[in-house]
Scaffold this active site. Structure first.
Site, PDB file in Angstrom:
ATOM      1  N   TRP A   1     -10.011  -6.025  -6.260  1.00  0.00           N
ATOM      2  CA  TRP A   1      -9.210  -5.459  -7.362  1.00  0.00           C
ATOM      3  C   TRP A   1      -9.090  -6.561  -8.418  1.00  0.00           C
ATOM      4  CZ3 TRP A   1      -7.340  -0.498  -7.576  1.00  0.00           C
ATOM      5  CH2 TRP A   1      -6.433  -0.223  -8.603  1.00  0.00           C
TER       6      TRP A   1
ATOM      7  N   HIS B   1      -6.641  -5.237   0.488  1.00  0.00           N
ATOM      8  CA  HIS B   1      -7.186  -4.037  -0.179  1.00  0.00           C
ATOM      9  C   HIS B   1      -8.601  -4.273  -0.676  1.00  0.00           C
ATOM     10  CE1 HIS B   1      -3.383  -1.797  -0.138  1.00  0.00           C
ATOM     11  NE2 HIS B   1      -2.920  -3.034  -0.006  1.00  0.00           N
TER      12      HIS B   1
ATOM     13  N   HIS C   1     -10.744   0.297   2.991  1.00  0.00           N
ATOM     14  CA  HIS C   1      -9.476  -0.112   3.600  1.00  0.00           C
ATOM     15  C   HIS C   1      -8.473   1.026   3.676  1.00  0.00           C
ATOM     16  CE1 HIS C   1      -8.551  -0.431  -0.697  1.00  0.00           C
ATOM     17  NE2 HIS C   1      -7.283  -0.244  -0.346  1.00  0.00           N
TER      18      HIS C   1
ATOM     19  N   HIS D   1       2.735  -1.024   0.987  1.00  0.00           N
ATOM     20  CA  HIS D   1       1.975  -1.399  -0.213  1.00  0.00           C
ATOM     21  C   HIS D   1       2.686  -0.931  -1.493  1.00  0.00           C
ATOM     22  CE1 HIS D   1      -1.377  -2.047  -2.899  1.00  0.00           C
ATOM     23  NE2 HIS D   1      -1.726  -0.785  -2.964  1.00  0.00           N
TER      24      HIS D   1
ATOM     25  N   HIS E   1      -0.148   7.919  -4.777  1.00  0.00           N
ATOM     26  CA  HIS E   1       0.309   7.213  -3.564  1.00  0.00           C
ATOM     27  C   HIS E   1       1.651   7.769  -3.080  1.00  0.00           C
ATOM     28  CE1 HIS E   1      -2.616   4.071  -4.767  1.00  0.00           C
ATOM     29  NE2 HIS E   1      -2.619   3.755  -3.490  1.00  0.00           N
TER      30      HIS E   1
ATOM     31  N   GLU F   1      -9.337   4.143   1.281  1.00  0.00           N
ATOM     32  CA  GLU F   1      -9.968   3.921  -0.023  1.00  0.00           C
ATOM     33  C   GLU F   1     -11.266   3.124   0.133  1.00  0.00           C
ATOM     34  OE1 GLU F   1      -5.873   3.829  -2.688  1.00  0.00           O
ATOM     35  OE2 GLU F   1      -6.450   2.003  -1.631  1.00  0.00           O
TER      36      GLU F   1
HETATM   37  N1  LIG Z   1      -5.160  -5.382  -4.959  1.00  0.00           N
HETATM   38  C1  LIG Z   1      -4.295  -4.903  -5.878  1.00  0.00           C
HETATM   39  C2  LIG Z   1      -3.570  -5.760  -6.666  1.00  0.00           C
HETATM   40  C3  LIG Z   1      -2.679  -5.271  -7.605  1.00  0.00           C
HETATM   41  C4  LIG Z   1      -2.525  -3.917  -7.722  1.00  0.00           C
HETATM   42  C5  LIG Z   1      -3.226  -3.068  -6.953  1.00  0.00           C
HETATM   43  C6  LIG Z   1      -4.115  -3.530  -6.014  1.00  0.00           C
HETATM   44  C7  LIG Z   1      -4.889  -2.624  -5.158  1.00  0.00           C
HETATM   45  O1  LIG Z   1      -5.669  -3.052  -4.359  1.00  0.00           O
HETATM   46  C8  LIG Z   1      -4.728  -1.179  -5.308  1.00  0.00           C
HETATM   47  C9  LIG Z   1      -5.204  -0.515  -4.107  1.00  0.00           C
HETATM   48  N2  LIG Z   1      -6.535  -0.507  -3.695  1.00  0.00           N
HETATM   49  C10 LIG Z   1      -4.531   0.760  -3.860  1.00  0.00           C
HETATM   50  O2  LIG Z   1      -4.030   0.880  -2.775  1.00  0.00           O
HETATM   51  O3  LIG Z   1      -4.490   1.638  -4.701  1.00  0.00           O
HETATM   52 ZN   LIG Z   2      -4.064   2.813  -2.495  1.00  0.00          ZN
HETATM   53 ZN   LIG Z   3      -5.490   0.060  -1.297  1.00  0.00          ZN
END
Ligand SMILES: Nc1ccccc1C(=O)C[C@H](N)C(=O)O
Ligand SMILES: [Zn+2]
Ligand SMILES: [Zn+2]
Length: 206
Positions: A17, A47, A51, A57, A158, A170
């Site tokens: 990300w 993430h 994953h 989260h 979410h 995801e």
């Molecule tokens: N690593 C991050 C850092 C900051 C904000 C979001 C992420 C996410 O990974 C979003 C994620 N994949 C999610 O569960 O939607």
């Molecule tokens: Zn997510």
């Molecule tokens: Zn995620």
């Protein structure tokens, strides 16, 4: 029946990300030094790649990865093709027969180049969770980095999925998977505190 791997590979090239910790692996103790073994270590965002999200989260009082029941990560899954929709709404899934399955995986083709984080990708509408839960679905999987847009702060998808007790998977790789019903397994690591965990996600024909 052979298992089909629907997971991203994890290495220094895996796009995290934006701004988050990349995946790294290094050998801590090399064979030349120990005389017996190579022993490595890895680091990276919870993430990264393919994953599972834990409710923690997006909710500080939510469940952590190890709190999620292991049986929720295997079962019958329907793979649905929708070509790069902007948002997936209830209307797009209403004619899909969900009576035989408890998981739904969306192939949107909206993250074709896995060497880079996508500029945009398909997301989940907040009207979907209630409908899917009503149909007996307990997990939703996507071939995108998130069910919400990259810039979202309120994370409507979410929160709506969590409110209906749907787990979120995801970063699936579904480019070679035809629409249909499969057996899914995608187990997170038993990390007590984690807000997410990479999984090895696999499908096989029933
Ligand atoms: N690593 C991050 C850092 C900051 C904000 C979001 C992420 C996410 O990974 C979003 C994620 N994949 C999610 O569960 O939607
Ligand atoms: Zn997510
Ligand atoms: Zn995620």
């Amino acid at each position: 029946m052979k298992w089909m791997d629907i997971s991203m590979k994890l290495d220094a090239e895996t796009p995290p990300w934006p701004g988050d910790e990349p995946f790294t692996y290094e050998v801590t103790y090399a064979m030349e030094d120990t005389g017996s073994v190579n022993v490595g270590q890895f680091k990276g965002s919870c993430h990264i790649g393919t994953h599972v999200d834990a409710p923690f989260h997006y909710d500080s009082s939510g469940a952590r990865i190890a709190d999620l029941p292991v049986e929720r990560f295997s079962g019958k899954a329907v793979v649905v093709h929708l070509d790069r929709p902007e948002v997936i709404h209830k209307e797009q899934v209403m004619d899909i027969d969900l009576t035989e399955v408890d998981k739904i995986l969306f192939r949107t083709n909206s993250w074709p180049d896995r060497s880079a984080f996508p500029a945009s990708y398909s997301v989940i509408g907040s009207d979907l969770a209630a409908y899917l839960a009503e149909q007996g679905i307990d997990l939703i999987g996507v071939d995108t980095p998130s069910v919400d847009p990259e810039t979202s702060k309120d994370l409507p998808a979410h929160h709506s999925l969590c409110a209906h007790d749907l787990l979120i998977l995801e970063g699936l790789v579904l480019e070679n998977i035809q629409p249909g019903i499969y057996e899914l397994m995608a187990f997170p690591l038993k990390m007590t505190q984690a807000d997410g965990s990479p999984v090895r996600a696999v499908l096989r024909n029933l």
